[in-house]
Every structure is written in C-alpha cells, then in structure tokens.
Design a protein around this motif. Structure first.
Motif, short mmCIF file in Angstrom:
data_model
loop_
_atom_site.label_atom_id
_atom_site.label_comp_id
_atom_site.label_asym_id
_atom_site.label_seq_id
_atom_site.Cartn_x
_atom_site.Cartn_y
_atom_site.Cartn_z
N GLU A 50 -17.96 3.33 23.59
CA GLU A 50 -16.74 2.88 22.94
C GLU A 50 -16.71 1.36 22.79
OE1 GLU A 50 -16.73 4.89 25.67
OE2 GLU A 50 -16.18 6.79 24.76
N ASP A 51 -17.22 0.65 23.80
CA ASP A 51 -17.24 -0.81 23.73
C ASP A 51 -18.07 -1.32 22.56
OD1 ASP A 51 -15.51 -1.30 25.81
OD2 ASP A 51 -17.09 -1.49 27.31
N GLU A 52 -19.17 -0.64 22.27
CA GLU A 52 -19.99 -1.04 21.13
C GLU A 52 -19.24 -0.83 19.82
OE1 GLU A 52 -23.87 0.74 21.20
OE2 GLU A 52 -24.20 0.15 23.28
N LEU A 53 -18.53 0.29 19.71
CA LEU A 53 -17.73 0.56 18.52
C LEU A 53 -16.67 -0.52 18.34
CD1 LEU A 53 -16.69 2.34 16.18
CD2 LEU A 53 -15.36 3.59 17.88
N LEU A 54 -15.95 -0.83 19.40
CA LEU A 54 -14.94 -1.88 19.32
C LEU A 54 -15.56 -3.23 18.98
CD1 LEU A 54 -12.63 -0.96 22.33
CD2 LEU A 54 -12.12 -0.72 19.90
N GLY A 55 -16.72 -3.50 19.52
CA GLY A 55 -17.42 -4.75 19.23
C GLY A 55 -17.80 -4.87 17.77
N ARG A 56 -18.28 -3.76 17.19
CA ARG A 56 -18.64 -3.78 15.76
C ARG A 56 -17.41 -4.02 14.90
NH1 ARG A 56 -21.88 0.68 17.41
NH2 ARG A 56 -20.36 2.15 16.53
N ILE A 57 -16.32 -3.35 15.22
CA ILE A 57 -15.09 -3.53 14.45
C ILE A 57 -14.58 -4.96 14.62
CG2 ILE A 57 -12.69 -2.80 14.18
CD1 ILE A 57 -13.63 0.02 15.08
N GLN A 58 -14.63 -5.46 15.84
CA GLN A 58 -14.18 -6.83 16.12
C GLN A 58 -15.00 -7.84 15.33
OE1 GLN A 58 -14.64 -7.99 20.23
NE2 GLN A 58 -13.13 -9.60 20.04
N THR A 59 -16.30 -7.67 15.30
CA THR A 59 -17.18 -8.59 14.58
C THR A 59 -16.86 -8.60 13.08
OG1 THR A 59 -18.95 -8.30 16.19
CG2 THR A 59 -19.59 -9.08 14.00
N ARG A 60 -16.65 -7.43 12.51
CA ARG A 60 -16.39 -7.32 11.07
C ARG A 60 -15.01 -7.82 10.68
NH1 ARG A 60 -20.19 -6.10 7.08
NH2 ARG A 60 -21.61 -4.56 7.91
N THR A 61 -14.01 -7.58 11.55
CA THR A 61 -12.63 -7.86 11.17
C THR A 61 -12.09 -9.18 11.70
OG1 THR A 61 -11.68 -6.73 13.09
CG2 THR A 61 -12.12 -5.39 11.11
N GLY A 62 -12.70 -9.69 12.78
CA GLY A 62 -12.17 -10.90 13.40
C GLY A 62 -10.95 -10.64 14.27
N ARG A 63 -10.59 -9.37 14.46
CA ARG A 63 -9.45 -9.00 15.30
C ARG A 63 -9.89 -8.90 16.75
NH1 ARG A 63 -5.08 -6.98 12.05
NH2 ARG A 63 -5.54 -7.93 10.04
N THR A 64 -8.94 -9.03 17.67
CA THR A 64 -9.27 -8.87 19.09
C THR A 64 -9.38 -7.38 19.41
OG1 THR A 64 -6.98 -8.73 19.85
CG2 THR A 64 -7.94 -10.95 19.65
N ARG A 65 -10.02 -7.07 20.53
CA ARG A 65 -10.13 -5.68 20.95
C ARG A 65 -8.75 -5.06 21.17
NH1 ARG A 65 -15.49 -4.10 23.21
NH2 ARG A 65 -16.87 -5.76 22.52
N ASP A 66 -7.83 -5.83 21.75
CA ASP A 66 -6.48 -5.31 21.96
C ASP A 66 -5.78 -5.00 20.65
OD1 ASP A 66 -6.61 -5.29 24.74
OD2 ASP A 66 -5.72 -7.28 24.94
N GLU A 67 -5.96 -5.86 19.65
CA GLU A 67 -5.37 -5.60 18.33
C GLU A 67 -5.95 -4.32 17.73
OE1 GLU A 67 -4.30 -9.97 16.51
OE2 GLU A 67 -6.41 -9.36 16.51
#
Length: 79
Positions: A50-67
């Motif tokens: 799950e952390d990798e998924l969140l990391g990929r989304i975070q990298t693409r969107t610039g949003r924080t993991r909490d967001e």
C-alpha cells in the motif's frame, strides 16, 4: 489487501477490505478523474504494498499521503 476502519491503507478491518476490494475499479476511475496525470500503472495495487501505491500517487499529484488517504476515505463514504 489489508485494511483499517480509520484510514485507507492503514490496518483495515475485514469489512473495509471487502468494501475496497469490491469497489477498487470504481475508486481507480474516480482517482483518474480527480488526478488526470495518474495512469493504470500508477494505480496498480499489490497486496502488502500500500505504501508504494500511495507513493506513486503522491509523486504524480504532489499531494501528501494524508490528503490522498482522506480523499479515498471520502470516496468510499460516497459508494
């Protein structure tokens, strides 16, 4: 996918797990609408990663993991 009742991609309950798993395609579609830069590869879910998924989304969107978690939580509440 292991799930929690408080936040997406933290220790989830069995009911949350089944809810997310059953709605993952819908959630992916909504995520792609929210963040147009996401690809299917960005949203590829692998159990236990799950952390990798969140990391990929975070990298693409610039949003924080909490967001990102909060956004997914809100989407699940609407399903």
């Amino acid at each position: 996918m292991e799930l929690s009742t408080k936040k997406l991609f933290k220790k989830f309950s069995i009911m949350d797990y089944l809810r997310i798993k059953g709605n993952w395609n819908e959630l992916k579609g909504r995520a792609k609408q929210e963040w147009a830069d996401l690809t299917d590869d960005d949203l590829l879910y692998e159990e236990g990663r799950e952390d990798e998924l969140l990391g990929r989304i975070q990298t693409r969107t610039g949003r924080t993991r909490d967001e990102i978690r909060d956004w997914f939580d809100r989407q699940l509440d609407m399903l």
